[in-house]
Design a protein around this motif. Structure first.
Motif, PDB file in Angstrom:
ATOM      1  N   SER A 133       0.868  -1.176   0.000  1.00 39.61           N
ATOM      2  CA  SER A 133       0.000   0.000   0.000  1.00 39.61           C
ATOM      3  C   SER A 133       0.901   1.221   0.000  1.00 39.61           C
ATOM      4  N   SER A 134       0.315   2.399  -0.030  1.00 41.04           N
ATOM      5  CA  SER A 134       1.126   3.614   0.009  1.00 41.04           C
ATOM      6  C   SER A 134       1.893   3.721   1.324  1.00 41.04           C
ATOM      7  N   ALA A 135       1.427   3.022   2.362  1.00 41.81           N
ATOM      8  CA  ALA A 135       2.087   3.042   3.666  1.00 41.81           C
ATOM      9  C   ALA A 135       3.145   1.939   3.804  1.00 41.81           C
ATOM     10  N   GLY A 136       3.274   1.086   2.794  1.00 40.91           N
ATOM     11  CA  GLY A 136       4.243  -0.007   2.861  1.00 40.91           C
ATOM     12  C   GLY A 136       3.562  -1.360   2.751  1.00 40.91           C
ATOM     13  N   PRO A 137       4.275  -2.415   3.159  1.00 39.52           N
ATOM     14  CA  PRO A 137       3.706  -3.765   3.063  1.00 39.52           C
ATOM     15  C   PRO A 137       2.431  -3.903   3.890  1.00 39.52           C
ATOM     16  N   VAL A 138       1.459  -4.587   3.325  1.00 40.46           N
ATOM     17  CA  VAL A 138       0.187  -4.833   4.008  1.00 40.46           C
ATOM     18  C   VAL A 138       0.367  -6.062   4.893  1.00 40.46           C
ATOM     19  N   PRO A 139       0.080  -5.943   6.191  1.00 40.79           N
ATOM     20  CA  PRO A 139       0.215  -7.113   7.075  1.00 40.79           C
ATOM     21  C   PRO A 139      -0.734  -8.238   6.658  1.00 40.79           C
ATOM     22  N   ASN A 140      -0.280  -9.464   6.848  1.00 40.75           N
ATOM     23  CA  ASN A 140      -1.087 -10.625   6.472  1.00 40.75           C
ATOM     24  C   ASN A 140      -2.443 -10.630   7.164  1.00 40.75           C
ATOM     25  N   VAL A 141      -2.513 -10.128   8.385  1.00 42.06           N
ATOM     26  CA  VAL A 141      -3.785 -10.100   9.102  1.00 42.06           C
ATOM     27  C   VAL A 141      -4.802  -9.222   8.358  1.00 42.06           C
ATOM     28  N   GLU A 142      -4.327  -8.137   7.728  1.00 37.95           N
ATOM     29  CA  GLU A 142      -5.227  -7.290   6.931  1.00 37.95           C
ATOM     30  C   GLU A 142      -5.662  -7.997   5.649  1.00 37.95           C
ATOM     31  N   ILE A 143      -4.744  -8.733   5.045  1.00 35.39           N
ATOM     32  CA  ILE A 143      -5.075  -9.483   3.834  1.00 35.39           C
ATOM     33  C   ILE A 143      -6.143 -10.532   4.152  1.00 35.39           C
ATOM     34  N   LEU A 144      -5.943 -11.248   5.245  1.00 42.17           N
ATOM     35  CA  LEU A 144      -6.925 -12.254   5.644  1.00 42.17           C
ATOM     36  C   LEU A 144      -8.263 -11.601   5.996  1.00 42.17           C
ATOM     37  N   GLY A 145      -8.230 -10.395   6.575  1.00 40.58           N
ATOM     38  CA  GLY A 145      -9.462  -9.651   6.852  1.00 40.58           C
ATOM     39  C   GLY A 145     -10.190  -9.292   5.571  1.00 40.58           C
ATOM     40  N   ALA A 146      -9.443  -8.866   4.558  1.00 39.47           N
ATOM     41  CA  ALA A 146     -10.052  -8.538   3.260  1.00 39.47           C
ATOM     42  C   ALA A 146     -10.672  -9.781   2.628  1.00 39.47           C
ATOM     43  N   ILE A 147     -10.013 -10.912   2.774  1.00 40.22           N
ATOM     44  CA  ILE A 147     -10.551 -12.169   2.242  1.00 40.22           C
ATOM     45  C   ILE A 147     -11.835 -12.541   2.987  1.00 40.22           C
ATOM     46  N   ARG A 148     -11.831 -12.372   4.305  1.00 37.51           N
ATOM     47  CA  ARG A 148     -13.044 -12.642   5.092  1.00 37.51           C
ATOM     48  C   ARG A 148     -14.170 -11.680   4.711  1.00 37.51           C
ATOM     49  N   ASP A 149     -13.822 -10.407   4.416  1.00 36.90           N
ATOM     50  CA  ASP A 149     -14.835  -9.429   3.987  1.00 36.90           C
ATOM     51  C   ASP A 149     -15.530  -9.876   2.705  1.00 36.90           C
TER      52      ASP A 149
END
Length: 184
Positions: A133-149
Protein backbone atom coordinates in the motif's frame (compact mmCIF):
# COMPACT_ATOMS: atom_id res chain seq x y z
CA UNK A 1 4.55 -6.01 -20.60
CA UNK A 2 5.11 -8.70 -23.21
CA UNK A 3 2.05 -10.60 -21.93
CA UNK A 4 -0.12 -7.51 -21.45
CA UNK A 5 -2.74 -8.59 -24.00
CA UNK A 6 -2.95 -12.06 -22.44
CA UNK A 7 -3.27 -10.41 -19.00
CA UNK A 8 -6.16 -8.27 -20.18
CA UNK A 9 -7.78 -11.31 -21.81
CA UNK A 10 -7.45 -13.39 -18.62
CA UNK A 11 -8.96 -10.57 -16.53
CA UNK A 12 -11.85 -10.17 -18.98
CA UNK A 13 -12.49 -13.91 -19.17
CA UNK A 14 -12.40 -14.17 -15.37
CA UNK A 15 -15.56 -12.06 -15.26
CA UNK A 16 -17.44 -14.78 -17.16
CA UNK A 17 -15.95 -17.75 -15.34
CA UNK A 18 -17.36 -19.19 -12.11
CA UNK A 19 -16.37 -17.41 -8.92
CA UNK A 20 -14.09 -19.22 -6.50
CA UNK A 21 -12.46 -18.82 -3.13
CA UNK A 22 -8.77 -17.91 -2.86
CA UNK A 23 -8.21 -21.41 -1.45
CA UNK A 24 -9.39 -23.27 -4.56
CA UNK A 25 -7.24 -24.15 -7.57
CA UNK A 26 -7.51 -21.91 -10.60
CA UNK A 27 -6.95 -23.49 -14.01
CA UNK A 28 -6.18 -21.38 -17.10
CA UNK A 29 -5.75 -23.09 -20.47
CA UNK A 30 -3.06 -21.73 -22.79
CA UNK A 31 -1.07 -22.63 -25.86
CA UNK A 32 2.71 -22.19 -26.22
CA UNK A 33 2.85 -19.31 -28.70
CA UNK A 34 5.81 -18.14 -30.80
CA UNK A 35 6.41 -15.33 -28.27
CA UNK A 36 6.75 -17.92 -25.46
CA UNK A 37 9.34 -20.23 -26.97
CA UNK A 38 13.06 -19.92 -27.47
CA UNK A 39 15.35 -21.28 -30.17
CA UNK A 40 14.93 -24.80 -28.76
CA UNK A 41 11.18 -24.47 -29.57
CA UNK A 42 10.07 -24.87 -25.96
CA UNK A 43 8.79 -22.30 -23.48
CA UNK A 44 11.74 -20.27 -22.30
CA UNK A 45 12.53 -20.81 -18.63
CA UNK A 46 12.01 -17.12 -17.81
CA UNK A 47 8.71 -16.99 -19.70
CA UNK A 48 7.10 -19.40 -17.25
CA UNK A 49 7.10 -16.72 -14.55
CA UNK A 50 5.25 -14.31 -16.85
CA UNK A 51 2.72 -17.00 -17.76
CA UNK A 52 2.28 -17.95 -14.11
CA UNK A 53 1.37 -14.30 -13.40
CA UNK A 54 -1.73 -14.99 -15.50
CA UNK A 55 -2.77 -17.84 -13.24
CA UNK A 56 -2.45 -15.65 -10.15
CA UNK A 57 -4.47 -12.88 -11.83
CA UNK A 58 -7.22 -15.38 -12.68
CA UNK A 59 -7.38 -16.67 -9.11
CA UNK A 60 -7.41 -13.15 -7.62
CA UNK A 61 -10.03 -11.86 -10.07
CA UNK A 62 -12.40 -14.82 -9.72
CA UNK A 63 -12.19 -14.80 -5.92
CA UNK A 64 -12.92 -11.07 -5.74
CA UNK A 65 -9.52 -10.35 -4.22
CA UNK A 66 -8.37 -8.33 -7.24
CA UNK A 67 -11.28 -5.87 -6.87
CA UNK A 68 -10.75 -5.74 -3.11
CA UNK A 69 -7.05 -4.97 -3.58
CA UNK A 70 -7.79 -2.21 -6.10
CA UNK A 71 -10.43 -0.71 -3.78
CA UNK A 72 -7.93 -0.59 -0.91
CA UNK A 73 -5.05 0.70 -3.06
CA UNK A 74 -3.00 -2.47 -2.67
CA UNK A 75 -0.63 -3.73 -5.32
CA UNK A 76 0.74 -7.29 -5.53
CA UNK A 77 4.49 -7.88 -5.75
CA UNK A 78 6.59 -11.02 -5.86
CA UNK A 79 9.18 -11.31 -3.11
CA UNK A 80 10.74 -14.65 -4.15
CA UNK A 81 10.10 -17.36 -6.67
CA UNK A 82 11.58 -20.77 -7.42
CA UNK A 83 10.89 -23.12 -10.29
CA UNK A 84 11.57 -26.76 -11.12
CA UNK A 85 11.41 -28.28 -14.59
CA UNK A 86 10.42 -31.85 -15.36
CA UNK A 87 9.57 -31.75 -19.08
CA UNK A 88 9.47 -29.06 -21.76
CA UNK A 89 6.26 -27.48 -23.01
CA UNK A 90 6.95 -27.22 -26.73
CA UNK A 91 5.76 -24.84 -29.44
CA UNK A 92 1.97 -24.80 -29.96
CA UNK A 93 1.36 -27.36 -27.19
CA UNK A 94 -1.86 -26.82 -25.27
CA UNK A 95 -1.24 -26.68 -21.51
CA UNK A 96 -2.90 -25.57 -18.31
CA UNK A 97 -1.65 -23.28 -15.59
CA UNK A 98 -2.84 -24.54 -12.20
CA UNK A 99 -2.61 -22.00 -9.37
CA UNK A 100 -3.32 -22.49 -5.69
CA UNK A 101 -2.69 -20.24 -2.68
CA UNK A 102 -1.02 -22.54 -0.17
CA UNK A 103 -0.53 -20.36 2.89
CA UNK A 104 1.32 -17.64 4.76
CA UNK A 105 4.40 -17.13 6.88
CA UNK A 106 5.18 -14.06 9.00
CA UNK A 107 5.78 -11.85 5.92
CA UNK A 108 4.45 -13.41 2.74
CA UNK A 109 1.66 -15.42 1.17
CA UNK A 110 2.56 -18.35 -1.06
CA UNK A 111 1.27 -19.82 -4.28
CA UNK A 112 2.08 -23.13 -5.87
CA UNK A 113 1.77 -23.08 -9.65
CA UNK A 114 2.09 -25.81 -12.22
CA UNK A 115 2.27 -26.11 -15.98
CA UNK A 116 0.27 -29.25 -16.77
CA UNK A 117 0.04 -31.08 -20.11
CA UNK A 118 -2.48 -33.92 -20.49
CA UNK A 119 -2.76 -34.26 -16.70
CA UNK A 120 1.02 -34.45 -16.18
CA UNK A 121 3.02 -31.85 -14.23
CA UNK A 122 5.74 -30.47 -16.50
CA UNK A 123 6.85 -27.46 -14.41
CA UNK A 124 6.23 -26.44 -10.79
CA UNK A 125 6.91 -23.10 -9.14
CA UNK A 126 6.50 -21.60 -5.70
CA UNK A 127 5.93 -17.87 -5.44
CA UNK A 128 6.13 -15.81 -2.24
CA UNK A 129 4.27 -12.53 -2.58
CA UNK A 130 3.28 -9.44 -0.66
CA UNK A 131 0.73 -6.72 -1.07
CA UNK A 132 1.92 -3.12 -0.89
CA UNK A 133 0.00 0.00 0.00
CA UNK A 134 1.13 3.61 0.01
CA UNK A 135 2.09 3.04 3.67
CA UNK A 136 4.24 -0.01 2.86
CA UNK A 137 3.71 -3.76 3.06
CA UNK A 138 0.19 -4.83 4.01
CA UNK A 139 0.21 -7.11 7.07
CA UNK A 140 -1.09 -10.63 6.47
CA UNK A 141 -3.79 -10.10 9.10
CA UNK A 142 -5.23 -7.29 6.93
CA UNK A 143 -5.08 -9.48 3.83
CA UNK A 144 -6.92 -12.25 5.64
CA UNK A 145 -9.46 -9.65 6.85
CA UNK A 146 -10.05 -8.54 3.26
CA UNK A 147 -10.55 -12.17 2.24
CA UNK A 148 -13.04 -12.64 5.09
CA UNK A 149 -14.84 -9.43 3.99
CA UNK A 150 -15.42 -11.21 0.67
CA UNK A 151 -17.12 -14.05 2.54
CA UNK A 152 -14.22 -16.49 2.20
CA UNK A 153 -13.26 -18.12 5.48
CA UNK A 154 -9.63 -19.17 5.70
CA UNK A 155 -8.68 -22.80 6.25
CA UNK A 156 -7.57 -23.60 9.79
CA UNK A 157 -3.97 -24.28 8.86
CA UNK A 158 -2.47 -21.66 6.58
CA UNK A 159 1.17 -22.34 7.47
CA UNK A 160 3.51 -23.30 4.68
CA UNK A 161 6.19 -25.94 5.04
CA UNK A 162 9.37 -25.10 6.92
CA UNK A 163 11.24 -25.91 3.69
CA UNK A 164 9.45 -23.09 1.82
CA UNK A 165 9.88 -20.65 4.70
CA UNK A 166 13.59 -21.45 4.91
CA UNK A 167 13.98 -21.07 1.15
CA UNK A 168 12.35 -17.62 1.21
CA UNK A 169 14.37 -16.41 4.19
CA UNK A 170 17.68 -17.78 2.86
CA UNK A 171 17.17 -16.35 -0.63
CA UNK A 172 15.97 -12.91 0.49
CA UNK A 173 17.99 -9.81 -0.25
CA UNK A 174 18.31 -7.11 2.41
CA UNK A 175 15.24 -4.92 2.90
CA UNK A 176 14.91 -1.99 0.46
CA UNK A 177 15.79 0.51 3.20
CA UNK A 178 19.08 -1.29 3.94
CA UNK A 179 22.20 -1.24 1.81
CA UNK A 180 22.99 -4.10 -0.54
CA UNK A 181 26.42 -3.28 -1.99
CA UNK A 182 27.62 -5.15 -5.03
CA UNK A 183 31.12 -6.22 -3.96
CA UNK A 184 32.12 -8.94 -6.40
Amino acid sequence: MHVIFRTLLVLLQARRRPTMTPWESSVVTMRALPTDVDIARHINNGQYFSLFDLGRFDLMARSGLWAQMRKRGWSPVVQSEQITFRRSVTFMTRFEIHTRMIGFDEKCFYFEQRAVVDGEIYVRAHVAGRLLSSAGPVPNVEILGAIRDLGHEAPEDLSVSEELQTWRRDSALPAARKTAPNTW
